[in-house]
Design an enzyme around this catalytic site. Structure first.
Site, short mmCIF file in Angstrom:
data_model
loop_
_atom_site.label_atom_id
_atom_site.label_comp_id
_atom_site.label_asym_id
_atom_site.label_seq_id
_atom_site.Cartn_x
_atom_site.Cartn_y
_atom_site.Cartn_z
N ASN A 11 0.87 -1.18 0.00
CA ASN A 11 0.00 0.00 0.00
C ASN A 11 0.91 1.23 0.00
O ASN A 11 1.45 1.61 1.04
CB ASN A 11 -0.90 -0.03 1.24
CG ASN A 11 -1.81 1.18 1.33
OD1 ASN A 11 -1.91 1.95 0.37
ND2 ASN A 11 -2.46 1.36 2.47
N TRP A 12 1.04 1.82 -1.17
CA TRP A 12 1.97 2.96 -1.30
C TRP A 12 1.41 4.23 -0.67
O TRP A 12 2.13 5.22 -0.52
CB TRP A 12 2.26 3.24 -2.77
CG TRP A 12 3.08 2.20 -3.47
CD1 TRP A 12 3.69 1.12 -2.91
CD2 TRP A 12 3.40 2.16 -4.86
NE1 TRP A 12 4.36 0.40 -3.87
CE2 TRP A 12 4.20 1.02 -5.07
CE3 TRP A 12 3.09 2.97 -5.97
CZ2 TRP A 12 4.69 0.68 -6.35
CZ3 TRP A 12 3.56 2.62 -7.23
CH2 TRP A 12 4.36 1.49 -7.40
N LYS A 13 0.14 4.23 -0.36
CA LYS A 13 -0.52 5.43 0.18
C LYS A 13 -0.22 6.64 -0.73
O LYS A 13 -0.13 6.46 -1.95
CB LYS A 13 -0.09 5.66 1.64
CG LYS A 13 -0.33 4.40 2.49
CD LYS A 13 -0.21 4.64 3.97
CE LYS A 13 -0.43 3.32 4.70
NZ LYS A 13 -0.47 3.48 6.15
N HIS A 101 -9.97 1.63 4.64
CA HIS A 101 -8.71 1.78 5.37
C HIS A 101 -8.92 2.75 6.54
O HIS A 101 -9.65 3.73 6.41
CB HIS A 101 -7.61 2.30 4.44
CG HIS A 101 -6.24 2.20 5.05
ND1 HIS A 101 -5.81 3.10 5.98
CD2 HIS A 101 -5.25 1.29 4.89
CE1 HIS A 101 -4.58 2.75 6.38
NE2 HIS A 101 -4.22 1.65 5.72
N GLU A 103 -7.20 5.04 7.68
CA GLU A 103 -6.86 6.45 7.39
C GLU A 103 -8.03 7.13 6.68
O GLU A 103 -8.29 8.32 6.90
CB GLU A 103 -5.57 6.51 6.55
CG GLU A 103 -4.35 6.24 7.43
CD GLU A 103 -3.15 5.67 6.71
OE1 GLU A 103 -3.10 5.70 5.46
OE2 GLU A 103 -2.25 5.16 7.40
N GLU A 178 -6.23 -4.85 10.39
CA GLU A 178 -5.20 -3.86 10.68
C GLU A 178 -5.54 -3.14 12.00
O GLU A 178 -6.31 -2.15 11.98
CB GLU A 178 -5.12 -2.82 9.57
CG GLU A 178 -4.83 -3.40 8.20
CD GLU A 178 -4.17 -2.37 7.31
OE1 GLU A 178 -3.00 -2.56 6.97
OE2 GLU A 178 -4.81 -1.35 6.99
N GLY A 184 1.81 2.10 11.19
CA GLY A 184 2.84 3.14 11.17
C GLY A 184 3.50 3.40 12.51
O GLY A 184 4.25 4.37 12.65
N SER A 221 2.64 -2.11 10.58
CA SER A 221 4.08 -2.17 10.91
C SER A 221 4.74 -3.49 10.54
O SER A 221 5.65 -3.96 11.24
CB SER A 221 4.29 -1.88 12.41
OG SER A 221 3.91 -0.54 12.68
P1 PGA Z 1 2.27 0.34 7.85
O1 PGA Z 1 0.88 0.59 7.12
O2 PGA Z 1 2.83 -0.96 7.31
O3 PGA Z 1 3.11 1.52 7.50
O4 PGA Z 1 2.00 0.22 9.31
C1 PGA Z 1 -0.02 -0.45 6.90
C2 PGA Z 1 -1.29 0.11 6.32
O5 PGA Z 1 -1.74 1.17 6.72
O6 PGA Z 1 -1.89 -0.48 5.41
#
Ligand code: PGA
Length: 270
Positions: A11-13, A101, A103, A178, A184, A221
């Site tokens: 997931n490059w965000k 997600h 976020e 998640e 993160g 993470s």
């Molecule tokens: P992360 O993100 O690996 O940086 O914790 C995972 C995600 O949000 O999909």
């Protein structure tokens, strides 16, 4: 128990311009050639602006990688400035769409109702969801993890809208568990406890809807250091990687280590 090929999602965000995408793909192509035995499903979730570049690379190189979008809108078309429809993603070559997600839920106000409508809308175009669910630290500490996850799953599957069914089978779906506090942060839950949560997620979907059992990935993470502990747990069918997927070297190392741990576990169990 069904044995699934492991699945690794990057997931490059909101990272990578077109030039940076090209550099990444060039490195990824070389790394893929060094792993000819790789039998995992690899999925790149690129920002909208990079989707067609990644699709063109996959077509030209024949790389066995699937393309995912990180979001979608649930209407077919119309006056929705700034939004992207399922049909647009389909045409560009996406197979999957990340939906719900944390976020998007936290920063952009995405509701459980939106999640359901998005899943319905992409299903009509034959796209598959990577449905994200997860509990906050407070909810976890209060012992509410499963209550929260079950509620998110039920609402994402339209339980409060029983006259509005989901299209198609759910066996090709991906659920990404998640924990919000793990994203993160460098902190992760214990792998064997996570495996129990995965079993409950898969069991719940399978029994409740009787449309197949989705794969369940872990996200939060994930790194080269912890991937093996997760992938040696049979109910963890793969991982969704954010930060560590931004370096192709690191992402492909995670795939190599994760696939190895998964195979060793299968041998030990046979
Ligand atoms: P992360 O993100 O690996 O940086 O914790 C995972 C995600 O949000 O999909």
């Amino acid at each position: 128990m069904t044995a699934y090929p492991p699945c690794f999602v990057a997931n490059w965000k909101m990272h990578f311009t077109l030039k940076e995408t090209e550099d990444y793909l060039q490195a990824a192509g070389i790394l893929l050639e060094r792993q000819p035995e790789c039998s995992s499903e690899i999925i790149l979730a690129a920002p909208y602006t990079a989707l067609s570049s990644v699709a063109a690379f996959l077509k030209a190189s024949g790389a066995k990688i699937s393309l995912a979008a990180q979001n979608v809108y649930f209407e077919e078309e119309g006056a929705y400035t700034g939004e992207i429809s399922p049909r647009m993603l389909c045409e560009i070559g996406c197979r999957y769409v990340i939906i719900g997600h944390s976020e998007r839920r936290r920063l952009f106000g995405e509701t459980d109702g939106d999640v359901f409508r998005k899943i319905q809308a992409i299903g009509r175009e034959g796209l598959l969801p990577i449905l994200c669910i997860g509990e906050s630290l407070e909810e976890r500490l209060a012992g509410k993890t499963w209550t929260v996850l079950k509620d998110q799953l039920a609402k994402a599957c339209g339980d409060n809208l029983p006259n509005d069914p989901l299209p198609g089978s759910m066996s090709n779906w991906i659920i990404a568990y998640e924990p919000i506090w793990a994203i993160g942060s460098g902190r992760t839950p214990n792998a064997s406890e996570t495996a129990i949560v995965h079993e409950r997620i898969q069991g719940f979907i399978g029994k409740q809807y009787k449309k197949g059992r989705p794969r369940v990935l872990y996200g939060g993470s994930v790194s080269e250091k912890n991937i093996e502990s997760f992938m040696k747990e049979a109910p963890i069918h793969g991982v969704l990687v954010g930060g560590a997927s931004l370096s192709p070297e690191s992402f492909f190392k995670i795939i190599e280590l994760g696939e190895g741990a998964h195979k060793r576990h299968l041998v030990d169990c046979s």
